[in-house]
Scaffold this motif. Structure first.
Motif, PDB file in Angstrom:
ATOM      1  N   LYS A   1      -2.202 -17.362 -10.407  1.00 55.54           N
ATOM      2  CA  LYS A   1      -0.996 -16.923  -9.527  1.00 55.54           C
ATOM      3  C   LYS A   1      -0.161 -17.055  -9.025  1.00 55.54           C
ATOM      4  O   LYS A   1       0.699 -16.077  -8.569  1.00 55.54           O
ATOM      5  CB  LYS A   1      -2.598 -16.277  -8.825  1.00 55.54           C
ATOM      6  N   TRP A   2      -0.188 -17.198  -8.308  1.00 61.64           N
ATOM      7  CA  TRP A   2       1.005 -18.650  -7.753  1.00 61.64           C
ATOM      8  C   TRP A   2       1.935 -19.982  -8.082  1.00 61.64           C
ATOM      9  O   TRP A   2       0.588 -20.166  -8.038  1.00 61.64           O
ATOM     10  CB  TRP A   2       1.298 -17.561  -6.221  1.00 61.64           C
TER      11      TRP A   2
ATOM     12  N   ASP B   1      14.432 -18.131  -9.232  1.00 63.23           N
ATOM     13  CA  ASP B   1      14.563 -17.188 -10.123  1.00 63.23           C
ATOM     14  C   ASP B   1      15.565 -16.163 -11.012  1.00 63.23           C
ATOM     15  O   ASP B   1      15.657 -16.156 -12.134  1.00 63.23           O
ATOM     16  CB  ASP B   1      14.494 -15.756  -8.803  1.00 63.23           C
TER      17      ASP B   1
ATOM     18  N   LEU C   1       3.694 -13.423 -12.490  1.00 61.16           N
ATOM     19  CA  LEU C   1       2.429 -14.317 -11.598  1.00 61.16           C
ATOM     20  C   LEU C   1       2.428 -12.580 -10.657  1.00 61.16           C
ATOM     21  O   LEU C   1       2.682 -12.373 -10.497  1.00 61.16           O
ATOM     22  CB  LEU C   1       3.024 -15.442 -10.332  1.00 61.16           C
ATOM     23  N   GLU C   2       1.482 -13.334  -9.588  1.00 65.43           N
ATOM     24  CA  GLU C   2       1.106 -12.089  -8.584  1.00 65.43           C
ATOM     25  C   GLU C   2       2.383 -12.740  -7.569  1.00 65.43           C
ATOM     26  O   GLU C   2       2.443 -13.869  -6.568  1.00 65.43           O
ATOM     27  CB  GLU C   2      -0.018 -12.344  -7.956  1.00 65.43           C
ATOM     28  N   VAL C   3       2.487 -12.022  -5.996  1.00 62.91           N
ATOM     29  CA  VAL C   3       2.953 -11.839  -4.834  1.00 62.91           C
ATOM     30  C   VAL C   3       2.168 -12.740  -4.394  1.00 62.91           C
ATOM     31  O   VAL C   3       1.293 -12.960  -4.101  1.00 62.91           O
ATOM     32  CB  VAL C   3       3.528 -10.882  -4.043  1.00 62.91           C
ATOM     33  N   PRO C   4       2.376 -14.377  -4.043  1.00 59.70           N
ATOM     34  CA  PRO C   4       1.744 -14.864  -2.722  1.00 59.70           C
ATOM     35  C   PRO C   4       0.693 -14.627  -1.871  1.00 59.70           C
ATOM     36  O   PRO C   4       1.408 -14.207  -1.213  1.00 59.70           O
ATOM     37  CB  PRO C   4       2.539 -16.568  -2.573  1.00 59.70           C
TER      38      PRO C   4
ATOM     39  N   ARG D   1       8.148 -13.203  -2.444  1.00 58.07           N
ATOM     40  CA  ARG D   1       7.967 -11.848  -3.067  1.00 58.07           C
ATOM     41  C   ARG D   1       7.866 -11.773  -4.788  1.00 58.07           C
ATOM     42  O   ARG D   1       7.636 -11.708  -5.340  1.00 58.07           O
ATOM     43  CB  ARG D   1       8.394 -10.784  -2.929  1.00 58.07           C
ATOM     44  N   SER D   2       9.091 -12.334  -4.877  1.00 59.62           N
ATOM     45  CA  SER D   2       9.889 -12.503  -6.033  1.00 59.62           C
ATOM     46  C   SER D   2      10.040 -13.718  -7.415  1.00 59.62           C
ATOM     47  O   SER D   2       9.378 -13.516  -8.120  1.00 59.62           O
ATOM     48  CB  SER D   2      11.405 -12.184  -6.250  1.00 59.62           C
TER      49      SER D   2
ATOM     50  N   LYS E   1       7.888 -15.720  -6.078  1.00 58.22           N
ATOM     51  CA  LYS E   1       6.475 -16.525  -6.167  1.00 58.22           C
ATOM     52  C   LYS E   1       5.946 -18.305  -6.182  1.00 58.22           C
ATOM     53  O   LYS E   1       5.510 -18.744  -6.716  1.00 58.22           O
ATOM     54  CB  LYS E   1       5.977 -16.038  -7.299  1.00 58.22           C
TER      55      LYS E   1
END
Lengths: 524, 339
Positions: free
Chosen positions: A313-314, A332, A341-344, A357-358, A360
Motif C-alpha cells: 500500500k505504501w 515523484d 499505491l495508497e496515501v500512507p 500524499r503523492s 506515498k
C-alpha cells in the motif's frame, strides 16, 4: 581559516593531483557496464591516472563539454539563474566546511561556481564573447578541466551555502552539473561508479546478493534474540504486505548501521507491522544522485517498480540523508505518479501522512514520532542512561526536506540526556560530515578529516561541556563517516542512528532482556 | 587590472560626455539619442534575459528548506522557511526581496585557539546592501519629478521626506549621503575582507565605480556646479523624452550630460552583467518553490524514458540464490537434468 589568501589570482593557480588529494578514478569495467545499460551514458571507459598529463580524453573533448553545458543550460533554469545572478558578495565563503577545513579559496562556494561560470561567461554571454578575460571569461582548457575534477569532488552538495546566499544559489546544483559534464568525457571516481553499478545489478550499493542480504538480516535477528529474548521474523519480497520497507544497504552491512537496523526490526516487531523487505530494491541510498540525473532516476525507479510488483500500500523509508533528498525532491517527478499505491496511513495510529500524499513514502522518523505521540509504544529512556547524546542534522533532511523536529522528538522520548550543539551549526545551518556525495573513500582521508572539522569541532564543544558520548543522526553515510571523523577528532564519541536508541528503549511484551550495559551494542 | 580597467572605463565615460557634449549639436546626441538607445538596450536586454531564463524549464522542485517542513499536524512547521502554500512562498520571496532575509542570517566563521571554531552573527553585509539598495530606489523614485508632469503627490512627498533635514538650500537629501556611504562600505568590504577581495573581479568593481560616479555627478550638479543647470530646461527635456517629443530648449551645463551619459551607460550595461540579479532573484528555484514535493507531483517536461534494471533480469541472475534462501520467486527453477 586564518583568512590568508594566495598571492596569485585564482585562475593562475594550477590544480595539481598527487596521491591523497584525489579519489581513485572509476575502473574501466564499471564504466563499460554502466554505459551498456538502457538510458545511461558513461562514455570513454579506459585506464587512466589523474597524475598523468594525458587523461586519454576524446580528441574533441572541449566540444563535448561545451555542447553538454549548452544542453544543460537549456534543461535547467537553475543553472542559468545561478550562472547569471551571482554578485560575488562572499556571503557563502566561510559557510563551506571544505573551505573552513582546507583554507583553499577554490573551496569557497562562490569560486567553485566561478570555475564553471568563467567558462560559461566566455562562451555563452555577450560580454564574455566581446571582452573575454576582461569580463572574467576563461577558455575551456585542460587546466580548467583538472580544476573541475578536483573541486567538483571537494563538495558534498550539502547546500549550506544556499541557505546564506541572497539569491539562494545552490552549489549542489553547480557541482551536479560539473560532475555530469565530467562524466561526458569519462572522468569519474570509482567510489561512486562502483556502488552505482552494484546498485543497478544487485539492488544495493554494497553488491549484496539476495543470499548475503537476507543472511545479514537474519544474523541481526539472532543477535536481537540473544540480547532481548524477542524473536523477530522479517519477510523478504513478500507479496501482499501492507508496507514495503527500504533502508540504505549500509544498515544491513556494517556497524554502526547494523545497530540502527536492529532498532528498525525491534520497532516493527513491537507494533506488529505488516511489512516486507525487498532484495531487489534493497537500497534506499542513491549514488546516482552523485553522477547525473539519468542514473539517479534509473536507480530510484526500482522502489516504485518493486512496490507495484509486491502490491504493497505504501513505502516506509529508513534513516538516510541523500536517499531522502531523492525521495523527497526527485522521486515523484522522475518516476511517479505512484497511482498504484495508497496515501500512507499508519496502521497503528490511523494517522494519514498528508505530507506524503503523492509520493506515498514516509520517513521512519515521521512514522516513529507519530507512534510515540499516540502512546503506541512503551519506552524506557533510562535504558539509554549510559549515553549522553547530541543530534547531528544531516544535510539533506535538514536543507532539502525540513525534517528537523521529528528525529528530535523521537530522541527526547528515548533518551534522558540530550544536548544540542551550538545554534549556528545545527538544523538548517548544520555542518556536513565532510564525506557525503560519495567522498567517503579512504584514499582522501586527510581531505575528509579537514572537511569534517567544523562538525567535529561542534561535537567537541558539547563533549567538553556536557560530556556527550553519542552522536545520533538519521543518515547512513553519516553513521559511517562520522564514526571515522569522531575516531580522529573526538575518540570518546560514538555514532548511532536514532532508531538504535529507539531499539534500546523499547519495552516489548514477553521480552527477556539481559543487563544490556551498552544497549543493542552489548557483547553477549 | 581588477581596479584600473573599470576605473579607466568610468573616467573615459566621463570624459567622452564632458568633452563631447560641448561640441555644438552634440547635445542632441548626448541628451536624446544616447538615453533612448540606452533605455532600449535596458528594456530589450532585460526582457530578453528574463525570457531566456524562462525558456529553460524547472525540471525538479529543489527549494532549500531553512526550517521545519510540513509534516505531522502537531509539529509546527516554518511557513516562511519551508513553505507549502503559494501564499507562504510569496511571503518568503517578498521578505527575501524587500529585506534580504538570507543575508540577515549571515554569520562569520572565526578560529580561536583550541582550535575552537565560532560562527557569530554578522549583519554588516546585510546593512550595507540594504542601505545601498534602498537609497538607490528612493533616488530613482525621486527623479520621477523630472519625468512626470504634473508631479504626483507621492513623489513630492518622497522628496520632501528625503530632504527633511534641510541643510541649506537646495535642501540636502538623506539618500545622497546614504548611497555614498553604502557604496563606500560595499567597496571597502571588497578591499578589506581578504576573501571577498580575492573573489572580486573587474565586473564587480565596474558597477560600483560607475554608480559612484553617477552619484557624485548628481550631487555636483545639485550643489556645486550649478552654472547653466536650468531646471526647467532639464524638466522639459526629461518630460519630452518620456512623451517622445524631446527638445533641448537652452544651454545645459556639461555636468548634466555627464550624469545622463553615465546613467545611460549603467542602463545599457545592466542586462549583460551581474546586475541582472535584480530579475534573477525572483526566479531562483531554491527560494520560489514550495516544499510540497511529496504532496504534489512536480512535472519535468523532459523527463527521460529510463527503466530500472528489471526485476525479471534480477531474478534470472539470482534465482538459485533466492530459492535457496526461501525468497519467493516469480519463476521456479528449471528442473535439474537428473530429475
Amino acid at each position: 581559516m586564518t583568512g590568508s589568501v594566495p598571492r596569485k589570482p585564482w585562475w593562475e593557480i594550477e590544480a595539481v593531483f598527487k596521491p591523497g588529494n584525489y579519489a581513485y578514478v572509476a575502473k574501466k569495467e564499471k564504466v563499460e557496464y554502466l554505459n551498456s545499460q538502457q538510458g545511461l551514458y558513461f562514455p570513454n571507459a579506459r585506464e587512466w591516472n589523474p597524475e598523468d598529463d594525458d587523461w586519454k580524453l576524446p580528441d574533441n573533448w572541449q566540444e563535448i563539454i561545451l555542447e553538454g553545458l549548452k544542453e544543460r543550460l537549456d534543461k535547467f533554469r537553475s543553472l542559468k539563474i545561478f550562472m547569471d545572478c551571482c554578485v560575488r558578495c562572499g556571503a557563502c565563503a566561510d559557510k563551506c566546511h571544505f573551505f573552513l577545513g582546507t583554507g583553499d579559496p577554490k573551496n569557497m562556494p562562490v569560486l567553485r561556481a566561478e570555475l564553471l561560470r568563467s567558462v560559461y561567461r566566455n562562451d555563452f554571454t555577450l560580454a564574455g564573447k566581446i571582452l573575454g578575460k576582461m569580463a572574467g571569461g576563461r577558455e575551456m582548457t585542460f587546466g580548467v578541466l583538472k580544476e573541475w575534477f578536483m573541486y567538483a569532488y571537494q563538495c558534498t552538495e550539502c547546500r549550506r551555502c544556499s541557505v546564506f546566499c541572497p539569491y539562494g544559489i545552490d552549489t549542489a546544483e553547480i557541482t551536479m552539473m560539473l560532475r555530469e559534464l565530467l562524466h561526458l568525457v569519462g572522468v569519474g571516481i570509482n567510489w561512486i561508479l562502483e556502488p552505482v553499478s552494484n546498485s543497478n545489478r544487485t539492488g544495493n550499493h554494497m553488491g549484496l546478493t539476495p543470499q548475503a542480504f537476507v543472511g545479514n538480516v537474519e544474523f541481526l535477528c539472532e543477535d536481537i534474540e540473544n540480547l532481548t529474548g524477542v524473536k523477530v521474523n522479517p519477510t523478504f519480497n513478500r507479496k501482499g504486505a501492507e508496507v514495503l520497507f527500504i533502508t540504505p544497504s549500509a544498515d544491513v552491512f556494517a556497524e554502526p548501521g547494523l545497530f540502527t537496523c536492529m532498532g528498525y526490526l525491534l520497532l516493527f516487531e513491537a507494533i506488529g507491522l505488516d511489512y516486507t523487505w525487498s532484495t531487489y530494491a534493497s537500497e534506499g541510498g542513491n549514488f546516482g544522485l552523485f553522477t547525473n540525473n539519468e542514473t539517479m532516476k534509473k536507480l530510484n525507479a526500482k522502489m516504485y517498480a518493486e512496490a507495484k510488483r509486491l502490491g504493497v500500500k505504501w513505502i516506509l523509508g529508513g534513516e538516510c540523508g541523500h536517499m531522502w533528498r531523492v525521495v523527497h525532491q526527485y522521486m515523484d517527478t522522475m518516476n511517479g505518479p505512484a497511482d498504484f499505491l495508497e496515501v500512507p496511513k499508519s496502521p497503528i495510529t490511523g494517522t494519514v501522512f498528508e505530507n506524503a500524499r503523492s509520493t506515498k513514502m514516509v520517513h521512519i522518523s515521521e512514522f516513529t514520532a507519530d507512534l510515540i505521540y499516540h502512546n503506541k509504544i512503551k519506552l524506557d529512556p533510562s535504558r539509554n542512561d549510559h549515553l549522553t547524546c547530541t543530534f547531528h542534522d544531516s544535510c539533506n533532511p535538514a536543507r532539502a526536506m525540513g525534517l528537523l523536529e521529528e528525529p528530535r522528538y523521537v530522541l527526547k522520548n528515548v533518551v534522558n540526556k540530550f544536548y544540542e550543539m551550538p545554534e549556528n551549526c545545527i538544523r538548517e545551518k548544520t555542518f556536513c560530515c565532510g564525506s557525503g556525495t560519495g567522498l567517503n573513500t579512504d584514499e582522501i582521508m586527510e581531505l575528509r578529516m579537514r572537511a569534517g572539522l567544523p562538525r567535529a569541532n561542534a561535537v567537541k564543544y558539547v563533549r567538553e561541556k556536557h560530556d556527550v558520548n553519542m552522536l545520533a543522526c538519521v543518515c547512513a553515510i553519516d553513521r559511517a563517516t562520522l564514526t571515522t571523523l569522531m575516531g580522529y577528532w573526538n575518540p570518546e564519541v560514538e555514532v548511532c542512528g536514532v532508531s538504535e536508541l529507539v531499539g534500546n528503549a523499547l519495552v516489548i511484551e514477553g521480552e527477556n532482556r539481559q543487563e544490556l550495559t551498552e544497549g543493542l551494542r552489548t557483547l553477549v | 587590472m581588477k581596479y584600473t580597467f573599470p576605473l579607466a572605463a568610468v573616467i573615459a565615460l566621463v570624459l567622452i560626455a564632458w568633452i563631447g557634449s560641448q561640441i555644438p549639436g552634440m547635445q542632441y546626441f548626448f541628451g536624446i539619442a544616447v538615453p533612448y538607445l540606452a533605455m532600449a538596450l535596458f528594456l530589450g536586454g532585460f526582457c530578453y534575459r528574463v525570457v531566456q531564463w524562462a525558456r529553460s524549464p524547472v525540471p525538479f522542485k529543489i527549494p532549500t528548506t531553512c526550517g521545519q517542513g510540513f509534516s505531522l499536524p502537531w509539529i509546527k512547521y516554518d511557513r516562511l522557511e519551508a513553505p507549502v502554500k503559494t501564499s507562504e512562498v510569496v511571503a518568503r520571496m517578498f521578505l527575501e526581496i524587500t529585506i534580504f532575509r538570507s543575508l540577515w542570517r549571515n554569520t562569520k566563521a572565526e578560529v580561536h585557539s583550541g582550535p575552537k571554531l565560532t560562527y557569530e552573527s554578522s549583519k554588516w553585509l546585510w546593512l550595507f546592501a540594504l542601505m545601498f539598495h534602498y537609497s538607490f530606489l528612493v533616488i530613482v523614485l525621486r527623479h520621477m519629478r523630472l519625468f512626470l508632469e504634473p508631479v504626483p503627490g507621492w513623489v513630492s512627498f518622497l522628496g520632501a521626506s528625503d530632504g527633511f533635514l534641510q541643510i541649506g538650500a537646495p535642501q540636502m537629501y538623506i539618500t545622497d549621503a546614504t548611497i555614498l556611504l553604502g557604496l563606500l562600505l560595499l567597496f571597502g568590504r571588497r578591499l578589506i575582507n581578504r576573501q571577498v577581495r580575492y573573489i572580486s573581479l573587474a565586473n564587480d568593481m565596474f558597477p560600483l565605480f560607475l554608480i559612484f560616479a553617477i552619484v557624485i555627478t548628481g550631487i555636483l550638479m545639485r550643489f556645486f556646479l550649478r552654472t547653466d543647470i536650468d531646471i526647467t530646461a532639464i524638466k522639459r527635456l526629461a518630460v519630452g523624452l518620456v512623451t517622445f517629443q524631446p527638445a533641448i530648449t537652452s544651454e545645459i551645463g556639461a555636468i548634466f550630460y555627464v550624469h545622463v551619459f553615465l546613467v545611460s551607460a549603467l542602463l545599457a550595461y545592466f542586462p549583460f552583467s551581474k546586475l541582472m540579479h535584480m530579475g534573477g532573484v525572483f526566479l531562483s528555484p531554491t527560494r520560489n518553490m514550495a516544499n510540497d514535493t511529496r504532496m504534489r507531483r512536480h512535472i519535468n517536461p523532459w523527463n527521460p524514458d529510463i527503466k530500472p534494471h528489471s526485476y525479471d533480469a534480477y531474478e534470472d541472475e539470482f534465482r538459485e540464490d533466492m530459492v535457496s534462501m526461501g525468497i519467493p520467486v516469480e519463476k521456479e527453477l528449471p528442473p535439474k537434468a537428473d530429475d
